[in-house]
Design a protein around this motif. Structure first.
Motif, PDB file in Angstrom:
ATOM      1  N   ARG A   1       0.846  -1.191   0.000  1.00  0.00           N
ATOM      2  CA  ARG A   1       0.000   0.000   0.000  1.00  0.00           C
ATOM      3  C   ARG A   1       0.884   1.244   0.000  1.00  0.00           C
ATOM      4  NH1 ARG A   1      -5.407   0.932   1.280  1.00  0.00           N
ATOM      5  NH2 ARG A   1      -5.607  -1.213   0.510  1.00  0.00           N
ATOM      6  N   VAL A   2       0.604   2.168  -0.926  1.00  0.00           N
ATOM      7  CA  VAL A   2       1.391   3.392  -1.065  1.00  0.00           C
ATOM      8  C   VAL A   2       0.509   4.590  -0.737  1.00  0.00           C
ATOM      9  CG1 VAL A   2       2.879   4.748  -2.589  1.00  0.00           C
ATOM     10  CG2 VAL A   2       2.668   2.269  -2.939  1.00  0.00           C
ATOM     11  N   GLN A   3       1.022   5.494   0.083  1.00  0.00           N
ATOM     12  CA  GLN A   3       0.328   6.742   0.404  1.00  0.00           C
ATOM     13  C   GLN A   3       1.150   7.912  -0.147  1.00  0.00           C
ATOM     14  OE1 GLN A   3      -2.715   7.952   2.505  1.00  0.00           O
ATOM     15  NE2 GLN A   3      -2.018   9.415   0.938  1.00  0.00           N
TER      16      GLN A   3
ATOM     17  N   TYR B   1      -6.367  12.778  -4.059  1.00  0.00           N
ATOM     18  CA  TYR B   1      -6.778  12.370  -5.406  1.00  0.00           C
ATOM     19  C   TYR B   1      -5.606  11.633  -6.050  1.00  0.00           C
ATOM     20  CZ  TYR B   1      -4.313  16.775  -6.280  1.00  0.00           C
ATOM     21  OH  TYR B   1      -3.382  17.793  -6.295  1.00  0.00           O
ATOM     22  N   GLY B   2      -5.906  10.854  -7.096  1.00  0.00           N
ATOM     23  CA  GLY B   2      -4.896  10.010  -7.738  1.00  0.00           C
ATOM     24  C   GLY B   2      -4.347  10.612  -9.010  1.00  0.00           C
ATOM     25  N   GLY B   3      -3.876   9.727  -9.886  1.00  0.00           N
ATOM     26  CA  GLY B   3      -3.361  10.167 -11.177  1.00  0.00           C
ATOM     27  C   GLY B   3      -1.854  10.251 -11.264  1.00  0.00           C
ATOM     28  N   ASP B   4      -1.136   9.875 -10.199  1.00  0.00           N
ATOM     29  CA  ASP B   4       0.325   9.845 -10.264  1.00  0.00           C
ATOM     30  C   ASP B   4       0.774   8.590 -11.015  1.00  0.00           C
ATOM     31  OD1 ASP B   4       1.036  11.998  -7.929  1.00  0.00           O
ATOM     32  OD2 ASP B   4      -0.671  10.755  -7.345  1.00  0.00           O
ATOM     33  N   LEU B   5       1.945   8.640 -11.614  1.00  0.00           N
ATOM     34  CA  LEU B   5       2.491   7.463 -12.289  1.00  0.00           C
ATOM     35  C   LEU B   5       3.547   6.831 -11.398  1.00  0.00           C
ATOM     36  CD1 LEU B   5       2.867   5.516 -14.606  1.00  0.00           C
ATOM     37  CD2 LEU B   5       4.444   7.149 -15.668  1.00  0.00           C
ATOM     38  N   LEU B   6       3.283   5.599 -10.970  1.00  0.00           N
ATOM     39  CA  LEU B   6       4.212   4.832 -10.160  1.00  0.00           C
ATOM     40  C   LEU B   6       4.677   3.611 -10.945  1.00  0.00           C
ATOM     41  CD1 LEU B   6       2.326   4.762  -6.719  1.00  0.00           C
ATOM     42  CD2 LEU B   6       3.867   6.529  -7.596  1.00  0.00           C
ATOM     43  N   LEU B   7       5.945   3.274 -10.808  1.00  0.00           N
ATOM     44  CA  LEU B   7       6.487   2.026 -11.342  1.00  0.00           C
ATOM     45  C   LEU B   7       7.035   1.226 -10.175  1.00  0.00           C
ATOM     46  CD1 LEU B   7       8.376   3.146 -14.597  1.00  0.00           C
ATOM     47  CD2 LEU B   7       6.060   2.226 -14.374  1.00  0.00           C
ATOM     48  N   ALA B   8       6.911  -0.091 -10.241  1.00  0.00           N
ATOM     49  CA  ALA B   8       7.299  -0.913  -9.098  1.00  0.00           C
ATOM     50  C   ALA B   8       7.922  -2.218  -9.564  1.00  0.00           C
ATOM     51  CB  ALA B   8       6.069  -1.216  -8.229  1.00  0.00           C
TER      52      ALA B   8
ATOM     53  N   ARG C   1      19.789 -12.451  -8.274  1.00  0.00           N
ATOM     54  CA  ARG C   1      19.678 -11.755  -9.565  1.00  0.00           C
ATOM     55  C   ARG C   1      18.273 -11.963 -10.141  1.00  0.00           C
ATOM     56  NH1 ARG C   1      23.923 -13.746 -13.462  1.00  0.00           N
ATOM     57  NH2 ARG C   1      23.656 -15.724 -12.356  1.00  0.00           N
ATOM     58  N   ALA C   2      17.298 -11.680  -9.294  1.00  0.00           N
ATOM     59  CA  ALA C   2      15.893 -11.912  -9.629  1.00  0.00           C
ATOM     60  C   ALA C   2      15.126 -10.597  -9.607  1.00  0.00           C
ATOM     61  CB  ALA C   2      15.275 -12.901  -8.647  1.00  0.00           C
ATOM     62  N   GLY C   3      14.052 -10.531 -10.389  1.00  0.00           N
ATOM     63  CA  GLY C   3      13.218  -9.345 -10.396  1.00  0.00           C
ATOM     64  C   GLY C   3      11.937  -9.574 -11.160  1.00  0.00           C
ATOM     65  N   VAL C   4      10.879  -8.909 -10.728  1.00  0.00           N
ATOM     66  CA  VAL C   4       9.591  -8.984 -11.409  1.00  0.00           C
ATOM     67  C   VAL C   4       8.887  -7.638 -11.279  1.00  0.00           C
ATOM     68  CG1 VAL C   4       8.322  -9.827  -9.382  1.00  0.00           C
ATOM     69  CG2 VAL C   4       7.481 -10.365 -11.682  1.00  0.00           C
ATOM     70  N   ALA C   5       8.169  -7.238 -12.309  1.00  0.00           N
ATOM     71  CA  ALA C   5       7.437  -5.970 -12.291  1.00  0.00           C
ATOM     72  C   ALA C   5       6.171  -6.099 -11.455  1.00  0.00           C
ATOM     73  CB  ALA C   5       7.082  -5.554 -13.719  1.00  0.00           C
ATOM     74  N   GLY C   6       5.756  -5.005 -10.833  1.00  0.00           N
ATOM     75  CA  GLY C   6       4.537  -4.980 -10.050  1.00  0.00           C
ATOM     76  C   GLY C   6       3.393  -4.335 -10.814  1.00  0.00           C
ATOM     77  N   GLN C   7       2.183  -4.677 -10.419  1.00  0.00           N
ATOM     78  CA  GLN C   7       0.982  -4.101 -11.022  1.00  0.00           C
ATOM     79  C   GLN C   7       0.440  -3.035 -10.084  1.00  0.00           C
ATOM     80  OE1 GLN C   7      -2.309  -6.771 -11.378  1.00  0.00           O
ATOM     81  NE2 GLN C   7      -3.484  -5.437 -12.728  1.00  0.00           N
ATOM     82  N   VAL C   8       0.335  -1.793 -10.576  1.00  0.00           N
ATOM     83  CA  VAL C   8      -0.088  -0.656  -9.758  1.00  0.00           C
ATOM     84  C   VAL C   8      -1.570  -0.385  -9.970  1.00  0.00           C
ATOM     85  CG1 VAL C   8       0.272   1.791  -9.250  1.00  0.00           C
ATOM     86  CG2 VAL C   8       2.218   0.342  -9.884  1.00  0.00           C
ATOM     87  N   LEU C   9      -2.315  -0.266  -8.868  1.00  0.00           N
ATOM     88  CA  LEU C   9      -3.745   0.042  -8.910  1.00  0.00           C
ATOM     89  C   LEU C   9      -3.960   1.386  -8.223  1.00  0.00           C
ATOM     90  CD1 LEU C   9      -5.129  -3.468  -7.850  1.00  0.00           C
ATOM     91  CD2 LEU C   9      -4.727  -2.601 -10.171  1.00  0.00           C
ATOM     92  N   ASP C  10      -4.589   2.309  -8.924  1.00  0.00           N
ATOM     93  CA  ASP C  10      -4.840   3.657  -8.414  1.00  0.00           C
ATOM     94  C   ASP C  10      -6.232   3.709  -7.802  1.00  0.00           C
ATOM     95  OD1 ASP C  10      -5.209   6.356  -7.962  1.00  0.00           O
ATOM     96  OD2 ASP C  10      -4.597   6.993  -9.971  1.00  0.00           O
ATOM     97  N   HIS C  11      -6.315   3.999  -6.495  1.00  0.00           N
ATOM     98  CA  HIS C  11      -7.610   4.111  -5.827  1.00  0.00           C
ATOM     99  C   HIS C  11      -8.202   5.520  -5.937  1.00  0.00           C
ATOM    100  CE1 HIS C  11      -7.200   0.093  -4.183  1.00  0.00           C
ATOM    101  NE2 HIS C  11      -5.983   0.393  -3.748  1.00  0.00           N
ATOM    102  N   LYS C  12      -7.478   6.403  -6.607  1.00  0.00           N
ATOM    103  CA  LYS C  12      -7.938   7.755  -6.928  1.00  0.00           C
ATOM    104  C   LYS C  12      -8.210   8.619  -5.699  1.00  0.00           C
ATOM    105  CE  LYS C  12      -9.854   6.060 -11.275  1.00  0.00           C
ATOM    106  NZ  LYS C  12     -11.025   5.951 -12.177  1.00  0.00           N
ATOM    107  N   ASN C  13      -7.549   8.309  -4.615  1.00  0.00           N
ATOM    108  CA  ASN C  13      -7.697   9.100  -3.389  1.00  0.00           C
ATOM    109  C   ASN C  13      -6.347   9.330  -2.710  1.00  0.00           C
ATOM    110  OD1 ASN C  13      -7.117   6.540  -2.523  1.00  0.00           O
ATOM    111  ND2 ASN C  13      -8.918   6.306  -1.200  1.00  0.00           N
ATOM    112  N   GLY C  14      -5.272   9.209  -3.493  1.00  0.00           N
ATOM    113  CA  GLY C  14      -3.930   9.356  -2.940  1.00  0.00           C
ATOM    114  C   GLY C  14      -3.328   8.045  -2.489  1.00  0.00           C
TER     115      GLY C  14
END
Length: 569
Positions: free
Chosen positions: A132-134, A145-152, A160-173
């Protein structure tokens, strides 16, 4: 009318003609330099779309010179509306357009928390991790409010491992980030704010209403006389006569202002004209500060690391489910592991690659990120020799041949718009037209990568170009079904203040969604460059590092040669 009066009229007409020629010649001379602002007003560039009101839509969109090019069919208009709706981004709340910097998203004050409801949390391979990101502003106040672009990404230097995350915007910050857990041992969460929602509002306006922020030019020459004129996909017709270079087959529009003393037929090349300056205010420029609010890491409120245990029996079947995991693959021990049951091979020496490509024709079309594939193959195959060494280093076209093993690899840049060094007009060809000239068959591989040069144009322009390419791909597969077609997606890149205004990850992400959607129902292979770059430990770059390029090429080769045989998917 008397003879004397006629003489006065004739003198006046001659004087007016001289003034007109001098004025136009002055404009022509001024356009020979790399000016920093376009010599015309932009207000006439965008006109309201005449799409049918009966089509379902969430918003009203504006298109880029909709009167140009071939008219769209009702099915194409419906598809365009659907695609535009699929990339709808949260708007700023009304009344917040004039925010001060301190009221905008600040990654330094923002925090993320690894979610758990357990006293002693445990995670297993096959589980899904939620973070959870605030977002907070520069005074530490929570955003509402939301609309920021986050990459994770979730990564582990040890493995030497890595995987991309899926970001969901709740539109409230608040934002949720979901990660599939795919390897045992330690794993660390990395969350990055690419742009604030306020910065994205600026980028959206520039994309839709300032497509002239990168402009182009061409030299026209006859004998010793030459003129350099402004060119683009759309030019205001009230600023002088235009030369129309719209492609007769695809209908792709392209125009140049007509030279003062030369004809339209004397155009010899294409080159970048320049980057328009002064397109944002000083206040807006504060939203694009490297190291402050562009591509900055968000820290954890507590810990950013978890330990993943071996899979439970009920989780084993979920590990290879790319739909459930919303990811195409991950790195482990430095190697890319695709999900969905596809077996990828490593081509670590020239003999293995040569064996795979023997008797193959490989055609590569697109931008410089596709040219990297060509350069990689030439660098690792000693018998693959470039044929046309005199062509420009960046634009090509290039051809390499291994006559011993009957291998031909060819690269050609896509047609305009192209931000590039001077290139002859004869060498700039649209991908769709080139595909129509490919015979195809079981010995033919076609690779396509086109995205970076369209970031400054409204999305409708990109949709239109992909549609022409898609139609050509369908025609190719209809006449030669065993042809292997590989499509490379876009990828994140390094961003600085000025670069963000012309090629941002937000612009790229919008294109990436469109490309995946438009090719998803075709019999083509998708190389997920976006996730390959995002999940890797190497820094983001417009031109990914060699190790990532190798991974992409290995995936292509794996589809060409599955266990030594050709695999058509």
């Amino acid at each position: 009318m008397s003879l004397k009066v006629w003489k006065y009229v004739l003198i006046i007409l001659i004087l007016l003609g001289i003034i007109f020629l001098v004025h136009n010649f002055t404009i022509g001379k001024n356009w020979k330099t790399n000016v920093v602002s376009p010599p015309y007003d932009n207000r006439n560039w965008n006109r309201s779309s005449n799409l049918s009101k009966s089509l379902p839509t969430l918003h009203h969109y504006r298109t880029f010179c909709p009167h140009l090019g071939k008219p769209s069919s009702p099915e194409e208009e419906l598809e365009e509306r659907s695609l535009l709706n699929s990339i709808t981004w949260p708007q700023l709340p009304s009344g917040l357009a004039s925010l001060n910097l301190v009221q905008t998203s600040d990654p330094a004050h923002s925090l993320f928390t690894i979610e758990t409801s357990k006293i002693k949390p445990s995670w297993y391979v096959g589980d899904q991790l939620e973070v959870r990101v605030q977002l907070r502003d520069f005074k530490g106040r929570p955003k509402r409010y939301g609309g920021d672009l986050l990459l994770a990404k979730l990564h582990s230097p040890k493995y030497r491992a890595g995987v991309a995350g899926q970001v969901l915007d709740h539109k409230n910050g608040l934002y949720s980030v979901l990660f599939p857990l795919l390897w045992e041992g330690s794993a660390k969460v990395n969350i990055m704010m690419v742009h604030s929602s306020e910065a994205i509002a600026v980028l959206r306006r520039l994309r839709d209403y300032r497509p002239d922020r990168v402009y182009f030019s061409s030299f026209f020459r006859r004998g010793n006389h030459s003129e350099r004129m402004i060119c683009n996909m759309c030019l205001p017709p009230d600023k002088g006569p235009l030369c129309n270079y719209t492609d007769l087959h695809t209908g792709e529009p392209w125009f140049c202002h007509k030279p003062t003393l030369l004809s339209c037929e004397t155009r010899i090349n294409h080159l970048t004209g320049g980057y328009t300056q002064g397109i944002i205010t000083k206040k807006e420029a504060l939203l694009f500060q490297s190291g402050k609010n562009v591509k900055v890491t968000i820290h954890a409120s507590k810990t950013d690391t978890i330990n993943v245990l071996p899979p439970k029996k009920e989780n084993v079947s979920q590990i290879q489910d790319p739909v459930k995991l919303a990811t195409s693959g991950y790195y482990y021990q430095g190697l890319w592991r695709p999900l969905g049951g596809f077996s990828m091979h490593q081509f670590n020496n020239a003999s293995a690659i040569t064996q795979c490509l023997t008797n193959k024709l490989v055609y590569m079309y697109g931008d410089s990120t596709m040219r990297q594939w060509f350069e990689y193959l030439v660098s690792v195959l000693p018998n693959l020799k470039k044929v046309n060494l005199e062509n420009p280093k960046k634009s090509g076209p290039f051809m390499a041949v291994d006559s011993t093993h009957n291998i031909l690899v060819q690269y050609r840049f896509h047609g305009t718009p192209v931000r590039i060094q001077p290139v002859l007009i004869s060498e700039l060809r649209y991908i769709a037209n080139e595909l129509d000239g490919v015979t195809g068959g079981h010995n033919t591989v076609v690779t396509i990568g086109i995205w970076a040069h369209f970031a400054t144009f409204p999305v409708e322009v990109y949709i239109n170009r992909l549609r022409h390419i898609r139609k050509a791909v369908v025609r190719l597969l209809d006449r030669a079904p065993k042809t292997l077609v590989v499509v490379r997606t876009a990828n994140p890149q390094a961003l600085k203040q000025k670069i963000s205004l012309y090629k941002s990850d937000w612009l790229t992400l919008q294109q990436d969604i469109v490309l995946r959607t438009m090719f998803k129902d075709l019999n083509v292979i998708l190389v997920d460059a976006w996730q390959m770059v995002l999940a890797h430990h190497e820094p983001h770059n417009l031109h990914p590092s060699r190790v990532i390029v190798k991974t992409m090429v290995d995936m292509m080769l794996s589809y060409i040669c599955q266990d030594g045989t050709r695999n058509n998917v």
